[in-house]
Design an enzyme around this catalytic site. Structure first.
Site, PDB file in Angstrom:
ATOM      1  N   GLU A 127      33.554  12.604  58.587  1.00  0.00           N
ATOM      2  CA  GLU A 127      34.993  12.725  58.338  1.00  0.00           C
ATOM      3  C   GLU A 127      35.741  12.576  59.651  1.00  0.00           C
ATOM      4  OE1 GLU A 127      36.455  16.429  56.688  1.00  0.00           O
ATOM      5  OE2 GLU A 127      38.428  15.588  56.395  1.00  0.00           O
ATOM      6  N   GLY A 266      35.204  23.272  63.445  1.00  0.00           N
ATOM      7  CA  GLY A 266      34.478  24.456  63.004  1.00  0.00           C
ATOM      8  C   GLY A 266      33.248  24.108  62.180  1.00  0.00           C
ATOM      9  N   ALA A 267      33.443  23.278  61.164  1.00  0.00           N
ATOM     10  CA  ALA A 267      32.330  22.936  60.277  1.00  0.00           C
ATOM     11  C   ALA A 267      32.753  21.797  59.372  1.00  0.00           C
ATOM     12  CB  ALA A 267      31.953  24.142  59.427  1.00  0.00           C
ATOM     13  N   MET A 268      31.774  21.277  58.627  1.00  0.00           N
ATOM     14  CA  MET A 268      32.050  20.113  57.792  1.00  0.00           C
ATOM     15  C   MET A 268      31.368  20.240  56.432  1.00  0.00           C
ATOM     16  SD  MET A 268      33.562  17.282  57.469  1.00  0.00           S
ATOM     17  CE  MET A 268      33.448  16.444  55.912  1.00  0.00           C
ATOM     18  N   GLU A 269      32.138  19.939  55.396  1.00  0.00           N
ATOM     19  CA  GLU A 269      31.741  20.221  54.013  1.00  0.00           C
ATOM     20  C   GLU A 269      30.890  19.141  53.354  1.00  0.00           C
ATOM     21  OE1 GLU A 269      34.993  19.545  55.009  1.00  0.00           O
ATOM     22  OE2 GLU A 269      35.999  18.251  53.552  1.00  0.00           O
ATOM     23  N   HIS A 302      35.173  28.563  53.264  1.00  0.00           N
ATOM     24  CA  HIS A 302      36.009  27.355  53.297  1.00  0.00           C
ATOM     25  C   HIS A 302      35.189  26.112  52.941  1.00  0.00           C
ATOM     26  CE1 HIS A 302      39.379  24.855  54.865  1.00  0.00           C
ATOM     27  NE2 HIS A 302      38.397  24.024  55.167  1.00  0.00           N
ATOM     28  N   GLU A 303      34.069  25.948  53.618  1.00  0.00           N
ATOM     29  CA  GLU A 303      33.258  24.744  53.371  1.00  0.00           C
ATOM     30  C   GLU A 303      32.696  24.762  51.952  1.00  0.00           C
ATOM     31  OE1 GLU A 303      33.886  22.672  55.552  1.00  0.00           O
ATOM     32  OE2 GLU A 303      34.535  24.089  57.091  1.00  0.00           O
ATOM     33  N   HIS A 306      35.261  23.742  49.425  1.00  0.00           N
ATOM     34  CA  HIS A 306      35.531  22.301  49.424  1.00  0.00           C
ATOM     35  C   HIS A 306      34.717  21.576  48.349  1.00  0.00           C
ATOM     36  CE1 HIS A 306      38.379  21.135  52.421  1.00  0.00           C
ATOM     37  NE2 HIS A 306      37.708  21.569  53.468  1.00  0.00           N
ATOM     38  N   GLU A 325      42.753  20.212  52.228  1.00  0.00           N
ATOM     39  CA  GLU A 325      42.730  21.254  53.255  1.00  0.00           C
ATOM     40  C   GLU A 325      43.680  22.414  52.946  1.00  0.00           C
ATOM     41  OE1 GLU A 325      40.334  21.441  54.994  1.00  0.00           O
ATOM     42  OE2 GLU A 325      39.579  19.396  55.200  1.00  0.00           O
TER      43      GLU A 325
END
Ligand code: 0A1
Ligand code: ZN
Length: 858
Positions: A127, A266-269, A302-303, A306, A325
C-alpha cells in the site's frame, strides 16, 4: 526525476475505470543472495476502452509474453513507470519475468530487506503503490483478483508466508525450499503480502460466531516471541468485538501477523497476513510502557477491523482513502474505549486530533478529508484523512444512535461486499437509516477547521443557546459552506450542580439559536451550559463561558471529557493572559485529585495536562515566538507545582509501587505517579530525588522505569550519567527500549541541538530504521525553541535531505512537521524560508518536492 520537472498532479475528477480486469494472478518470487526473480501470470480481460498498461517501477524486465507468445521489443513500450502492450487482445494471459533487488531497497516499499544477520528478513509493503515494485501490474485498488503465490528461498529462511491458505510446500534441490499459498478472496494488489524470514511463531485459535476455527499466528524473531502475548489477546478481543458490535466475522482459516523492525508506518492490513512495525506489536511489562502496550492493542484492532472496512470493501481509488481509514480509526477508537474509561479514551483521541490534525488544517498542507488532487499519494496518509475522517464517522454514529448506525453499516456491508467503492457509496448506504447523513458530504470536501462560537442568554425558565460557525477560506478551494455540526449540550444549575437538561443540537446554518424551555433553576442560580460534550464535532470552540462557570464545570460536569476540557480552557486562559488566578486552578486540581485518586487516577493524571508547545503555537498566525510561549508554559507548571507542594508528596506516597497488573486502575496509578514525581522535582521537594532513584531501581515495569528515567534527565539529577549508562546496558539488546532511551534524552529541553546531533552520530543510530530516526527528529520537532533556530533547522533539514534519497516517504513525513514555519516572527521566518528554499535545490523525490511546493506557497 530532475529538479526542473514539475511533479504531475492526479485529479479525482479524471477517474476512469480500468481498461482490463485481472481475474487471476499467479506470482512466483525466487529469492537469491543479491536479487530476486519474479515471474507472474495474469489472466486479463477487457472491460473498457484503453490500452493494456501495466505499472512497474525499478524492475528489470527479462521477458514478456501474451497468450504464450514472447513479445518482441516492437510489441510493447517500456518506460520508468509502465509497460504498455501494443494492440493487446481483449483476452490476454500476460506473463512477465523481472529481476528486483530487495537487498538494496531502502525505501521500505515493495519487497525489501529488514534487519541483518540472524534477524535478516524480506517483507513486502504494497500500500499504496508498492506492488508495482515487485511485478508489472495494473496497480490500482479497483482491480480485484484472486492470487496464488509461490515463494522460493534458501532453507536458511525457514518462514515463507503469503496471503491466504498454504496449499503446498516442498524442496528445491538440497539448499532451497518453497511454499505455495492461495488466497480465495479477491483483493486489490495493495493488500498483497509475502514474508521470507527465519521466525518463531506463537499460535492460538479463535472460533468465529459462524463456527469457523481460525488459526492465529504471530511471527517474530526468537528473542521477541515472548513479547507477543498482549497482541494475541488483543487479536482475539478484536475478533469478538467486531462480531458483537458490527456483526462481522473473520473469513479465512488463518490470520497471521509478522513483526518487522524496519517499517515506515505502524502496521499494514494485508489480507490474512498483517505486517507490523515491531513497535506496534511487541509488548511486555519490562520493555513496553503502558502507553505503548495500549497502542499495540489499538493497532492490532485497527488492522483486524480493516478486514471488513478496507479489505472486503475497498477503495475505488486513492482519493477515497478516508473511506477505509476514517471508518477503521473510528472502529478502533470505539474498541479501545470499551477497554478503559471512555472519557480518557476521548481525551487522548482529541489531544491527537488537536495537535496533529488541527495544525495540518491550519497550515500550508491543509487538504480535505477526501482530497481532490495529489502528486504523491503517500503524502496523504495524514491526520486529516485518518483522524478527521474518524471524527466524521463518529458524528454520523452519534447522530444516528446505536441501532440506526448499525442498520446503516449492515446495509453498507451487504451492499458493497467484494467491491471497490467511494465515500458517496458509504453515505448512501448509511442514509437508509437516516437521510440527514447525506448532508455530511461537505465535511469530506472542505478543508479547514470550523470555529464554533456562541453564548447563552436566559430569562426565567427559558435558556437560549446561540451558536455560529465559521471556517477559514483555504487558498485554492471553494468558499467554505456551513457544515452540519452536532453539538452535544447540557445545562447545570450553578448553585446545586444539578443536571437540568441534555440535548444533541444540530447546527446546520452559519448561526442559529436553540431554546430550552422549562429549566427549573434554584434560588439565585443561573444556568451553566456545557457545549460540545464528548467533543461531539471536530471544531475549535470559542464559547463565552465565564471563568467562574468553567470552575463550576470542573467540579460538577458529569461527562468526563468536558470536565477535562473546562480545566484545559482555564489553563489556556491563564497561558494567554485572560485569567490570572492560578490558585483557583491549583485548588481545583487539589479537590479533583483527592476525589479521583482511588477511583480514576488516569483521569486525575489527565487533569494535569498542559497543552504542548506545538499546540499552543496553533494560536498564532503570525509573530509566533517559541521562546515566549515556552517560558509562559514553564512558568505555569512551576506555579502549579509550588502551589501543590504540600499535596504532591502525600499523593505520591499513596501510590506505592505494586506488583505489575495490566488494568485501567493500575495503569492510571502509574501515570499519575509519574506526573506527581515531575511536579515534586519542579517544586524542589528535597525527598523527591531519592524517590526517583528508588522508583527506577525498584520498577516492576517500563512505565515506572521510564517515568523515573525521564525525570532524571529532565531535571538533570546528580546521578544522570550513571542512569543513562545503566539504562543502556540493561536494555542494550532491546531495540525498542533503546529507542525510548534516545527519545527521552532528545526530548529534554536540557539536551542541546549539539547533544541531539551527537546522538545521531552514534553507531547505533541506524538511518535505515525509521523508528530510530524518529526518536531524535520527532523530539526536535516537539521542541520549537530549538527547532526554529538556524542550527536546529540545519540539523533537521540535513536529515530530510539525507532521507530524500533513501526513504522519501519518511523524509516527507518529517518535513511536514515544519508546515507552519510562516507563522514565526519576521527574522525567524526569513531564516526558515531560506532554509526550505535551499532544501528545494537539493532534493529529488516527488514526496518531498510536493510538500515543499505547498509549504512555500503562503
Ligand atoms: N493502511 C495502513 C497504513 C499504511 C500505509 C502505508 C504504508 O506504507 C507505505 C504502511 C501502512 C493502516 O492504516 O494501518
Ligand atoms: Zn488503517
Amino acid at each position: 526525476m530532475s529538479q526542473a520537472t514539475t511533479p504531475q498532479k492526479i485529479y479525482l475528477k479524471d477517474y476512469t475505470p480500468p481498461a482490463y480486469a485481472v481475474k487471476k494472478v499467479d506470482l512466483d518470487i525466487c529469492l537469491y543472495e543479491q536479487q530476486a526473480i519474479v515471474s507472474s501470470r495474469l489472466e486479463m480481460t477487457r472491460q473498457a476502452a484503453g490500452e493494456l498498461v501495466l505499472l512497474g517501477r525499478d524492475l528489470q524486465l527479462q521477458q514478456v509474453s501474451v497468450n504464450g507468445e514472447v513479445l518482441s521489443s516492437a510489441q510493447f513500450r517500456l518506460d520508468s513507470e509502465s509497460l504498455t502492450l501494443i494492440d493487446a487482445p481483449d483476452r490476454a494471459i500476460v506473463e512477465t519475468k523481472v529481476i528486483i533487488k530487495p537487498q538494496t531497497n531502502t525505501t521500505l516499499e515493495g519487497l525489501y530487506q529488514s534487519g541483518l544477520d540472524d534477524e535478516m528478513m524480506f517483507v513486502t509493503q504494497c500500500e499504496p503503490e508498492g506492488f508495482r515494485k515487485i511485478t508489472f501490474f495494473p496497480d490500482r485498488p479497483d482491480v480485484l483478483s484472486e492470487y496464488t503465490t509461490r515463494l522460493e528461498a534458501p532453507k536458511t529462511f525457514k518462514t515463507l508466508l503469503a496471503n491466504g491458505n498454504l496449499v503446498e510446500a516442498g524442496e528445491v534441490g538440497d539448499d532451497r525450499h518453497y511454499t505455495i499459498w492461495h488466497d480465495p478472496t479477491k483483493k486489490p494488489s495493495y493488500l498483497f503480502a509475502a514474508v521470507i524470514a527465519n521466525l518463531q511463531v506463537l499460535q492460538d485459535h479463535y472460533t468465529t460466531s459462524e463456527g469457523r476455527k481460525v488459526l492465529l499466528e504471530l511471527y517474530a524473531v526468537s528473542q521477541d516471541i515472548d513479547k507477543c502475548h498482549v497482541a494475541m489477546q488483543a487479536l482475539k478481543d478484536s475478533m469478538k468485538w467486531d462480531e458483537d458490535n458490527y456483526g462481522r466475522a473473520y473469513d479465512l482459516d488463518r490470520y497471521m501477523i509478522v513483526a518487522t523492525s524496519q517499517f515506515n508506518m505502524g502496521a499494514m492490513e494485508n489480507k490474512g497476513l498483517n505486517i507490523f512495525n515491531t513497535s506496534c506489536v511487541l509488548s511486555s511489562p519490562e520493555t513496553a510502557t503502558d502507553e505503548r502496550s495500549f497502542n499495540v492493542k489499538a493497532v492490532i484492532a485497527h488492522e483486524y477491523f480493516h478486514n471488513w472496512t478496507g479489505n472486503r470493501i475497498t477503495c475505488r481509488d486513492w482519493f477515497q482513502l478516508c473511506l477505509k481509514e476514517g471508518f477503521t480509526v473510528f472502529r478502533d477508537q470505539s474498541f479501545s474505549g470499551d477497554f478503559r474509561s471512555k472519557a480518557v479514551q476521548r481525551i487522548e483521541d482529541v489531544a491527537i486530533l488537536r495537535s496533529a490534525q488541527f495544525a495540518e488544517d491550519a497550515g500550508t498542507l491543509a487538504h480535505p478529508v477526501r482530497p481532490e488532487s495529489f502528486v504523491e499519494i503517500n503524502n496523504f496518509y495524514t491526520a486529516t484523512v485518518y483522524e478527521k475522517g474518524a471524527e466524521i464517522v463518529r458524528m454520523l454514529a452519534n447522530l444516528l444512535g446505536k441501532e440506526k448506525f448499525r442498520q446503516g453499516t449492515d446495509e453498507y456491508f451487504a451492499r458493497y461486499d467484494g467491491q471497490a467503492v467511494t465515500v458517496e457509496d458509504f453515505l448512501s448506504a448509511l442514509s437508509v437509516a437516516d437521510e440527514r447523513v447525506l448532508a455530511f458530504m461537505p465535511w469530506y470536501r472542505q478543508p479547514g477547521t470550523p470555529v464554533l462560537s456562541g453564548g447563552v442568554q436566559y430569562e426565567q425558565d427559558k435558556v437560549v443557546v446561540r451558536l455560529a460557525q465559521k471556517t477559514r477560506h483555504v487558498p485554492n478551494y471553494d468558499a467554505p459552506v456551513a457544515l452540519p455540526i452536532p453539538v452535544d449540550t447540557a445545562i447545570f444549575d450553578s448553585n446545586t450542580g444539578q443536571l437540568l437538561a441534555e440535548k444533541m443540537l444540530l447546527l446546520t446554518t452559519d448561526s442559529a439559536e436553540f431554546v430550552f424551555d422549562g429549566i427549573q433553576l434554584s434560588e439565585g442560580g443561573h444556568p451553566v451550559v456545557s457545549v460540545l460534550r464528548n467533543f461531539s464535532a471536530p471544531v475549535r470552540l470559542e464559547f463565552d463561558y465565564s471563568d467562574e462557570d468553567l470552575v463550576r464545570l470542573v467540579s460538577f460536569e458529569t461527562e468526563g471529557f468536558n470536565r477535562w476540557q473546562a480545566m484545559q480552557t482555564l489553563v489556556n486562559r491563564w497561558l494567554f493572559g485572560s485569567f490570572d488566578n492560578v490558585d483557583s486552578i491549583a485548588g481545583l486540581l487539589k479537590t479533583v485529585t483527592d476525589e479521583l485518586l482511588d477511583c480514576d487516577p488516569m483521569l486525575a493524571a489527565r487533569l494535569f495536562d498542559v497543552p504542548s508547545q506545538k499546540e499552543l503555537a496553533m494560536a498564532y498566525d503570525s509573530d509566533y515566538d517559541p521562546v515566549a510561549v515556552k517560558a509562559r508554559r514553564d512558568e505555569f507548571i512551576k506555579l502549579i507545582a509550588c502551589a501543590l507542594a504540600d499535596k504532591t508528596t502525600t499523593w505520591y506516597q499513596a501510590l506505592p509501587i505494586q506488583a505489575y497488573e495490566d488494568t485501567p486502575l493500575a495503569r492510571g496509578r502509574r501515570l499519575l505517579r509519574n506526573v506527581l514525581l515531575d511536579l515534586r522535582l519542579l517544586a524542589g521537594d528535597a525527598a523527591a530525588e531519592q524517590d526517583v532513584y528508588y522508583q527506577y531501581d525498584n520498577a516492576t515495569c517500563m512505565s515506572e522505569r521510564l517515568g523515573a528515567f525521564t525525570a532524571i534527565i529532565n531535571h538533570d539529577l546528580g546521578k544522570k550519567s550513571l542512569y543513562i549508562a545503566n539504562f543502556y546496558e540493561k536494555f542494550a539488546n532491546e531495540d525498542l527500549v533503546i529507542d525510548a532511551w534516545f527519545n527521552a534524552q532528545a526530548l529534554s529541553s536540557r539536551t542541546s541541538i549539539d547533544d541531539i546531533a551527537a546522538l545521531m552520530q552514534r553507531q547505533d543510530y541506524d538511518w535505515n530504521t525509521p523508528n530510530r530516526v524518529r526518536t531524535t527528529l520527532g523530539a526536535l520537532a516537539a521542541k520549537p525553541v530549538q527547532l526554529w533556530t538556524q542550527q536546529g533547522m540545519a540539523l533537521y533539514l540535513s536529515a530530510v535531505e539525507r532521507l530524500d534519497g533513501s526513504n522519501p516517504l519518511l523524509a516527507a513525513r518529517l518535513l511536514s512537521a515544519l508546515a507552519r514555519w510562516y507563522t514565526l516572527g519576521d527574522d525567524t521566518k526569513a531564516m526558515a524560508q531560506s532554509n526550505l528554499e535551499q532544501l528545494k535545490q537539493k532534493v529529488q523525490s516527488k514526496n518531498v518536492l510536493e510538500f515543499l511546493d505547498n509549504m512555500l506557497t503562503v
